[in-house]
Design a protein around this motif. Structure first.
Motif, short mmCIF file in Angstrom:
data_model
loop_
_atom_site.label_atom_id
_atom_site.label_comp_id
_atom_site.label_asym_id
_atom_site.label_seq_id
_atom_site.Cartn_x
_atom_site.Cartn_y
_atom_site.Cartn_z
N THR A 226 -3.83 -18.59 -21.74
CA THR A 226 -3.07 -19.62 -21.01
C THR A 226 -3.93 -20.78 -20.55
O THR A 226 -5.13 -20.72 -20.60
CB THR A 226 -2.36 -18.99 -19.79
N SER B 246 -2.16 -14.96 -25.55
CA SER B 246 -0.97 -15.07 -26.40
C SER B 246 -0.94 -14.04 -27.51
O SER B 246 -1.97 -13.66 -28.00
CB SER B 246 -0.87 -16.48 -26.97
N SER C 110 -0.68 -21.37 -22.39
CA SER C 110 0.49 -21.08 -21.58
C SER C 110 0.67 -22.06 -20.44
O SER C 110 -0.28 -22.44 -19.77
CB SER C 110 0.36 -19.67 -21.01
N GLY D 12 2.69 -21.28 -17.81
CA GLY D 12 2.57 -20.41 -16.66
C GLY D 12 3.52 -20.66 -15.52
O GLY D 12 3.22 -20.31 -14.39
N VAL E 241 4.53 -10.47 -14.63
CA VAL E 241 3.90 -11.24 -15.68
C VAL E 241 3.00 -10.30 -16.47
O VAL E 241 2.45 -9.34 -15.93
CB VAL E 241 3.09 -12.43 -15.10
N PRO F 173 -3.93 -13.49 -18.44
CA PRO F 173 -2.49 -13.42 -18.69
C PRO F 173 -2.13 -13.66 -20.15
O PRO F 173 -2.75 -14.43 -20.84
CB PRO F 173 -1.93 -14.54 -17.82
N ALA G 119 0.40 -14.93 -23.16
CA ALA G 119 1.36 -16.01 -23.35
C ALA G 119 1.90 -15.98 -24.76
O ALA G 119 1.27 -15.47 -25.68
CB ALA G 119 0.70 -17.35 -23.08
N SER H 123 3.76 -18.15 -20.44
CA SER H 123 3.46 -16.80 -20.00
C SER H 123 4.65 -15.89 -20.28
O SER H 123 5.78 -16.33 -20.39
CB SER H 123 3.13 -16.79 -18.50
N TYR I 47 7.09 -13.14 -19.01
CA TYR I 47 7.61 -12.66 -17.72
C TYR I 47 8.60 -11.52 -17.91
O TYR I 47 9.27 -11.41 -18.94
CB TYR I 47 8.28 -13.81 -16.96
#
Length: 233
Positions: free
Chosen positions: A29, A36, A47, A49, A58, A220, A222, A227, A229
């Motif tokens: 991200t 990703s 991302s 985000g 997340v 995180p 993505a 992102s 979720y």
């Protein structure tokens, strides 16, 4: 260069086509995190985000290593759905790794590199059965650490470098990443070393906390620049 643009420029070579379900390859991200994933497609770290108001979780990669004095003690990587605000684990698939030999050739500027074999851990969490998300996201089809790419043996090497300079594919730019964590991936024609997590110290961007002997990281996930979720049913 703006951090988001810089991270987007890294996406094309930072990750490898998965050859696994869409949610079983890595991600990145352009916020203070990054990742990703995709099936047969390149991983993306651009991302935006921004969470929908109703989202509660997340998707992130977390993990760490202990390699005191260059001697492998332990390493793990987890794919985790966690609450955005408190970090509570909604569902987690984690894989432990044991060293099986010296790392594959070519780990960039690495302080250490090891060939590894996975030991998947049972998937756990307070909401594994209740998560809702986009089609193809992890945990929605009963995936476990043993069936995700992290635990099938496709990830077969780990390495880290205290500092690494990333050069774009076209040679038009280079960026000092600081501490960098690499994974080696073997699938069809995609064998090689790829970025798992990194720091950009000049931009105050840190995914890794620690050093080559011991560290943890969080990045995180993505998809298509956003992102991933989750919602709880």
């Amino acid at each position: 260069m703006h951090l988001a643009l810089l991270l987007a420029s890294m996406a094309c070579t930072a990750f490898v086509p998965g050859g696994e379900p869409r949610d079983s390859a890595p991600v990145e991200t352009d916020t203070e995190d990054g990742e990703s994933d995709s099936e047969g497609g390149p991983l993306d770290d651009s991302s935006s985000g921004t969470a929908p108001d109703t989202a509660v979780g997340v998707l992130v990669y977390t993990g760490g290593w202990s390699v005191p004095g260059g001697s492998f003690a332990s390493a793990d990587i987890g794919l985790v759905a966690r609450t955005k605000l408190t970090g509570e684990v909604l569902c987690e698939a984690r894989v432990l790794y044991d060293a099986s030999g010296d790392g594959q050739d070519g780990c960039p500027d690495c302080d250490w590199a090891f060939e590894v074999v996975p030991t998947p851990i049972n998937t756990t969490g307070v909401a594994c059965e209740d998560l809702e998300g986009s089609e193809g996201d992890a945990f929605l089809y009963g995936e476990t650490a043993a069936t995700l790419w992290l635990g099938t043996g496709l990830l077969d090497g780990l390495g880290t470098a205290a500092s690494y300079t990333y050069v774009t594919d076209d040679g038009g730019g280079s960026y000092y990443l600081g501490h960098t964590f690499f994974f080696h991936y073997s699938y069809a024609g995609d064998e090689g070393w790829y970025l798992m997590a990194w720091n950009l110290p000049h931009h105050g961007y840190h995914q890794i906390d620690g050093n080559s002997e011991a560290a943890t990281f969080m990045r995180p996930v993505a998809r298509d620049g956003d992102s991933v979720y989750y919602y709880v049913d």
